[in-house]
Write a protein that holds these residues in place. Structure first.
Motif, PDB file in Angstrom:
ATOM      1  N   PHE A 188       0.828  -1.198   0.000  1.00  0.00           N
ATOM      2  CA  PHE A 188       0.000   0.000   0.000  1.00  0.00           C
ATOM      3  C   PHE A 188       0.864   1.250   0.000  1.00  0.00           C
ATOM      4  N   ASN A 189       1.966   1.175   0.729  1.00  0.00           N
ATOM      5  CA  ASN A 189       2.811   2.352   0.901  1.00  0.00           C
ATOM      6  C   ASN A 189       4.279   1.945   0.876  1.00  0.00           C
ATOM      7  N   PRO A 190       5.010   2.278  -0.194  1.00  0.00           N
ATOM      8  CA  PRO A 190       6.425   1.914  -0.274  1.00  0.00           C
ATOM      9  C   PRO A 190       7.358   2.923   0.393  1.00  0.00           C
ATOM     10  N   ILE A 316     -11.966  -5.509  -4.557  1.00  0.00           N
ATOM     11  CA  ILE A 316     -11.979  -4.575  -3.423  1.00  0.00           C
ATOM     12  C   ILE A 316     -11.003  -3.421  -3.632  1.00  0.00           C
ATOM     13  N   TYR A 317      -9.871  -3.690  -4.305  1.00  0.00           N
ATOM     14  CA  TYR A 317      -8.848  -2.656  -4.508  1.00  0.00           C
ATOM     15  C   TYR A 317      -8.658  -2.376  -6.002  1.00  0.00           C
ATOM     16  N   PRO A 341     -15.960  -2.034   2.439  1.00  0.00           N
ATOM     17  CA  PRO A 341     -15.993  -0.993   1.406  1.00  0.00           C
ATOM     18  C   PRO A 341     -14.900  -1.187   0.352  1.00  0.00           C
ATOM     19  N   ILE A 342     -15.239  -0.848  -0.889  1.00  0.00           N
ATOM     20  CA  ILE A 342     -14.241  -0.849  -1.960  1.00  0.00           C
ATOM     21  C   ILE A 342     -13.300   0.334  -1.754  1.00  0.00           C
ATOM     22  N   ALA A 343     -12.008   0.092  -1.941  1.00  0.00           N
ATOM     23  CA  ALA A 343     -10.992   1.127  -1.736  1.00  0.00           C
ATOM     24  C   ALA A 343     -10.168   1.278  -3.009  1.00  0.00           C
ATOM     25  N   PRO A 344     -10.564   2.171  -3.893  1.00  0.00           N
ATOM     26  CA  PRO A 344      -9.857   2.306  -5.175  1.00  0.00           C
ATOM     27  C   PRO A 344      -8.520   3.020  -5.059  1.00  0.00           C
ATOM     28  N   ASN A 345      -7.576   2.594  -5.888  1.00  0.00           N
ATOM     29  CA  ASN A 345      -6.292   3.283  -6.088  1.00  0.00           C
ATOM     30  C   ASN A 345      -5.473   3.480  -4.809  1.00  0.00           C
TER      31      ASN A 345
END
Length: 363
Positions: A188-190, A316-317, A341-345
């Motif tokens: 998710f976070n590099p 979902i993503y 909930p769907i979490a786009p991008n």
């Protein structure tokens, strides 16, 4: 790199390891002696690894370090410590310098165990280059004084790092032991984590009231987890791994000031995993998560559920980058009972991998 014909070099690849039972806390900062035993899985070299070349020549005037092709202004204190120990042990390095070139196939300092693979590959390359005695134990020692968890990356399969005796590591089960176990890593976070593990561990030991309670439970969890791995009991494996991850981050939160590695995406994935596990009509676990010192989850799953879970992740993503979900073409995987909930991008990369056989000397 020097064109001097007297140059000798060794290149080693090593992959990160993912802790099933976390190492957190050092009773000796100088030698990196852990407060508790830990247990991990070493990842497959094909998907994630550090690649380190160590060279030496009489013509070199100083030690140098290149990371991702860029010359670093100075060597870290840990790297200097490793080189100092090599010089102490080596018969032919007293007046020689080295050039170190290292690169990763994945983001560094973001909770993906890049220091483990980097120092494991460095330790093995140095041990080989200078023909040090007792190579396995020596490489493990050098890796540990570079970065504690690196001692687990010197072996493949399931690895235990002992907090007793010489505090070395050993392979409990080879990669072939559980052939259908897979790992799905969600990045998710590099970005570099806000608090280094070294600083956070020290802060935890000094301030956390939960730390001693965690230490009192670790050995029992490890023994139960080893038995679950031995008989390939995924239900017990999944529960222990997820609970230890939660306990580890609770201790981090109990630290003052609190050390917070998880973010909103991390919590979202936790909810998704538990919702997905509830869809099994027999109450069996399908997937388990763990988080190291960072926001990116490592998911353990058996091969029979891998495709379904990957399709669910794609649903979902969703993302505009088609390469993120390259492991699956079909996104029709919404399950009626999953109310997440769907979490786009928010997802930058997925790594699908498996248990690895350990480091490899390339040249």
């Amino acid at each position: 790199m020097s064109t001097d014909t007297s140059v000798r070099s060794v290149t080693c690849q090593a992959s990160p390891n993912i802790a099933l039972i976390k190492y957190w806390g050092k009773r000796n900062e100088e030698l990196i002696l852990p407060d508790n035993d830990s247990l991990s899985i070493t990842l497959d070299l094909t998907d994630m690894h550090s690649y380190t070349t160590v060279s030496t020549s009489p013509s070199m005037a100083c030690d140098t370090f290149y990371f991702e092709g860029v010359l670093q202004t100075k060597l870290s204190s840990r790297m200097q410590k490793v080189l100092g120990e090599v010089r102490r042990r080596a018969k032919d390095m007293q007046n020689q310098f080295v050039e170190i070139r290292s690169q990763n196939t994945f983001p560094a300092s973001s909770g993906l165990a890049s220091s483990a693979s980097a120092y494991a590959s460095l330790a093995i390359a140095l041990t080989k280059l200078f023909n040090l005695d007792n190579p396995d134990a020596t490489a493990a020692y050098l890796a540990r004084i570079g970065s504690g968890s690196a001692i687990r990356s010197v072996y493949g399969g399931f690895v235990r790092w002992s907090s007793e005796g010489e505090c070395l590591s050993s392979c409990l089960f080879p990669m072939e032991h559980w052939p259908d176990l897979r790992l799905i890593i969600l990045i998710f976070n590099p970005s570099k984590k806000p608090v280094s593990s070294t600083d956070a561990m020290q802060r935890t030991r000094e301030t956390s009231t939960l730390f001693s309670a965690r230490l009192a439970t670790v050995n029992d969890k490890i023994e139960k987890l080893i038995e679950a791995i031995r008989i390939k009991d995924f239900n017990t494996f999944a529960k222990i791994v997820m609970m230890d991850s939660s306990q580890f981050h609770a201790v981090c939160m109990d630290t003052y000031p609190p050390v917070i590695y998880l973010n909103e995406q991390s919590k979202h994935l936790i909810d998704l995993v538990h919702a997905y596990n509830k869809t099994d009509e027999n109450g069996a676990m399908k997937v388990a998560y763990t988080f190291d010192a960072g926001p990116n989850p490592f998911c353990f799953i058996r091969e029979e559920h891998t495709e379904e879970f990957l399709r669910l992740l794609k649903y979902i993503y969703p993302t505009v980058d088609n390469n993120v979900h390259k492991h699956v073409a079909n996104s029709d995987a919404k399950l009626p009972s999953i109310n997440v909930p769907i979490a786009p991008n928010v997802l930058e990369r997925i790594v699908l991998t498996k248990i690895g056989s350990g480091p490899k000397i390339i040249s």
